[in-house]
Enzyme design. Structure first.
Site, mmCIF file in Angstrom:
data_model
loop_
_atom_site.group_PDB
_atom_site.id
_atom_site.type_symbol
_atom_site.label_atom_id
_atom_site.label_comp_id
_atom_site.label_asym_id
_atom_site.label_seq_id
_atom_site.Cartn_x
_atom_site.Cartn_y
_atom_site.Cartn_z
ATOM 1 N N GLU A 129 -8.403 -4.713 5.097
ATOM 2 C CA GLU A 129 -8.289 -4.433 3.660
ATOM 3 C C GLU A 129 -7.156 -5.224 3.020
ATOM 4 O O GLU A 129 -7.261 -5.642 1.872
ATOM 5 C CB GLU A 129 -8.058 -2.924 3.455
ATOM 6 N N ARG B 13 -2.531 -2.083 -3.490
ATOM 7 C CA ARG B 13 -3.728 -1.267 -3.300
ATOM 8 C C ARG B 13 -3.607 -0.037 -4.197
ATOM 9 O O ARG B 13 -2.597 0.678 -4.153
ATOM 10 C CB ARG B 13 -3.823 -0.820 -1.846
ATOM 11 N N ARG C 153 -10.893 16.640 7.323
ATOM 12 C CA ARG C 153 -11.667 16.988 6.111
ATOM 13 C C ARG C 153 -13.088 17.385 6.492
ATOM 14 O O ARG C 153 -13.683 16.758 7.373
ATOM 15 C CB ARG C 153 -11.730 15.791 5.160
ATOM 16 N N ASN D 185 0.872 -1.171 0.000
ATOM 17 C CA ASN D 185 0.000 0.000 0.000
ATOM 18 C C ASN D 185 0.912 1.225 0.000
ATOM 19 O O ASN D 185 1.476 1.590 1.032
ATOM 20 C CB ASN D 185 -0.871 -0.051 1.271
ATOM 21 N N HIS E 183 -12.635 3.390 0.166
ATOM 22 C CA HIS E 183 -12.679 2.379 1.235
ATOM 23 C C HIS E 183 -13.432 1.130 0.766
ATOM 24 O O HIS E 183 -13.996 0.392 1.580
ATOM 25 C CB HIS E 183 -13.423 2.916 2.490
#
Ligand code: ADP
Length: 411
Positions: free
Chosen positions: A385, A91, A241, A7, A180
């Site tokens: 993940e 990923r 965010r 990743n 996600h």
């Protein structure tokens, strides 16, 4: 079969080496501060052996070279040679409209990922660096990519379109993609395994609550809506965010504060969210501690965070004509019993009876946290993940091997 999952972010590489039969993680680690001062690598083997290497790492290829060196080293390694690695799973954050599932890497696939850079300028380049580096270092080992966006490619057009001129969708691919995806897919499937129900008959809402946070409506096995948009800025309030906001606020601020595009972008992505509201931190543990100490802005931030999630749960239940399962995951969803309790209260009207006792003290483990009598089930499911990427890689590699064997039989 052994698979490495990579990743790659702009200045970091996270990795895990899986033994697929047992799904054991033989080693995992992280390379941090690539291209910056103070780079380091942390590796942890499954027998507890830990290694910290410090020194300048100028780019992703050098970082991966070090990782491969560690994994095969006599003292701290987990394998004897690269021959033991069957495949690499990467990923990749954005697959645009081109990918609805994981794929084997080819020149054509790389070109298509490169084409997605325009809509994912922050994530695409480091993801590609990892792919280029692996191709250079282990050219004979097959590689697979798993996209964060792929799971959401089943959304209907009326859910993914933005109400701006249609020509801009056609010209630039401006639409909701969602992120996600591997996490929402994993925890929704896992919840059905735990409850022993058929995935394709359930209406599920998955809340991935970490520094980045998103929520997804999964109807009968398919993502039909998700809160993040063309970029990971839309939707829930996150660590830094802002999530959903009147776009007029941004144009107002750009005019009144004379902000250029870069500064405006930094404002909504890095200085907003929980950090911006509370002025304390983007870290939920610190914010909850501040709230407990009487900090009013920490309290306000938390109330806003939970309220936004509740609104999404309600709207996704409406979008699916009901809901059967609600799942919490991500650092906050998995660990914060306080946050889960605040979000889950007052949902009795739609058949969800939250069980505060079952919820208390659940940190990072699978647990049903609704009452036994509850029509709608609520669960905590820690996400994984990396395992999704490793399993997709395994499936694709095995299919490829079967096809190759079939071709040989033809001769
Ligand atoms: P990322 O999006 O970076 O992967 P994570 O999924 O690791 O983020 O989630 C990080 C968030 O989880 C942080 O806000 C952290 O404070 C929060 N968190 C972790 N453990 C707890 C806890 N026990 N209570 C409350 N929040 C927690």
């Amino acid at each position: 079969m052994k698979i490495i999952v990579l990743n790659c972010g702009s200045s970091s590489i996270k990795y895990q080496l899986f033994q697929m039969g047992t799904k054991a993680v033989l080693a995992k680690g992280v390379v941090e501060k690539i291209g910056l001062h103070g780079s380091f690598i942390k590796n942890e083997r499954n027998d507890g052996d830990k290694l910290l290497l410090e020194g300048d790492i100028y780019d992703h290829q050098i970082g991966i070279e070090y990782v491969l060196g560690i994994l095969t080293s006599e003292k701290h390694g987990s394998i004897k040679s690269f021959d033991e690695i069957d495949a690499v799973g990467h990923r990749v954050v954005h697959g645009g409209e081109k990918f609805n599932s994981s794929v084997l890497i080819s020149d054509e696939v790389i070109k298509m990922i490169e084409d997605c850079i325009e809509i994912a300028p922050l994530h695409g380049p480091p993801n590609l660096k990892g792919i280029y580096a692996m191709q250079a270092l282990l050219p004979n080992i097959p590689e697979v990519v798993t996209f964060d966006t792929a799971f959401h490619q089943t959304m209907p057009d009326y859910a993914y379109m933005y109400a701006i001129p249609y020509s801009l969708y056609k010209k630039y691919g401006i639409r909701r993609y969602g992120f996600h995806g591997s996490s929402h897919r994993y925890v929704s499937q896992r919840a059905c395994e735990i409850l022993n129900v058929d995935y394709n008959t359930q209406r599920i809402i998955t809340c991935h609550l970490g520094n980045g946070a998103s929520i997804t409506a999964i109807k009968y096995g398919q993502s039909i809506d998700t809160s993040m948009g063309m970029t990971p800025l839309e939707g829930l309030i996150m660590g830094t965010r802002c999530g959903d906001m009147d776009l007029g606020v941004l144009t107002f601020l750009m005019t009144r504060e004379e902000l250029d595009i870069g500064t405006a972008n930094t404002l909504v992505n890095k200085h907003s969210g929980m950090l911006g509201i509370t002025g304390v931190s983007s870290d939920m543990r610190e914010i909850i501690a501040e709230m407990e100490n009487g900090n009013e802005r920490a309290k306000l931030g938390l109330e806003m965070f939970y309220y936004r999630i509740k609104k999404y749960i309600g709207s996704y239940a409406a979008a699916m004509g009901g809901v059967d399962i609600v799942v919490f995951t991500g650092g906050i969803g998995e660990n914060s019993d306080y946050s889960r309790a605040e979000i889950a209260k007052d949902f009795e009207f739609m058949g969800l009876e939250f069980d505060a006792e079952k919820n208390n003290g659940v940190h990072g483990k699978e647990k049903i946290i609704s009452k036994d009598t509850s029509k709608v089930k609520m669960l905590v499911v820690p996400t994984n993940e990396e395992l999704v990427i490793a399993e997709d890689t395994k499936t694709i590699i095995e299919n490829q091997r079967t096809q190759n064997a079939a071709k040989l039989m033809d001769y």
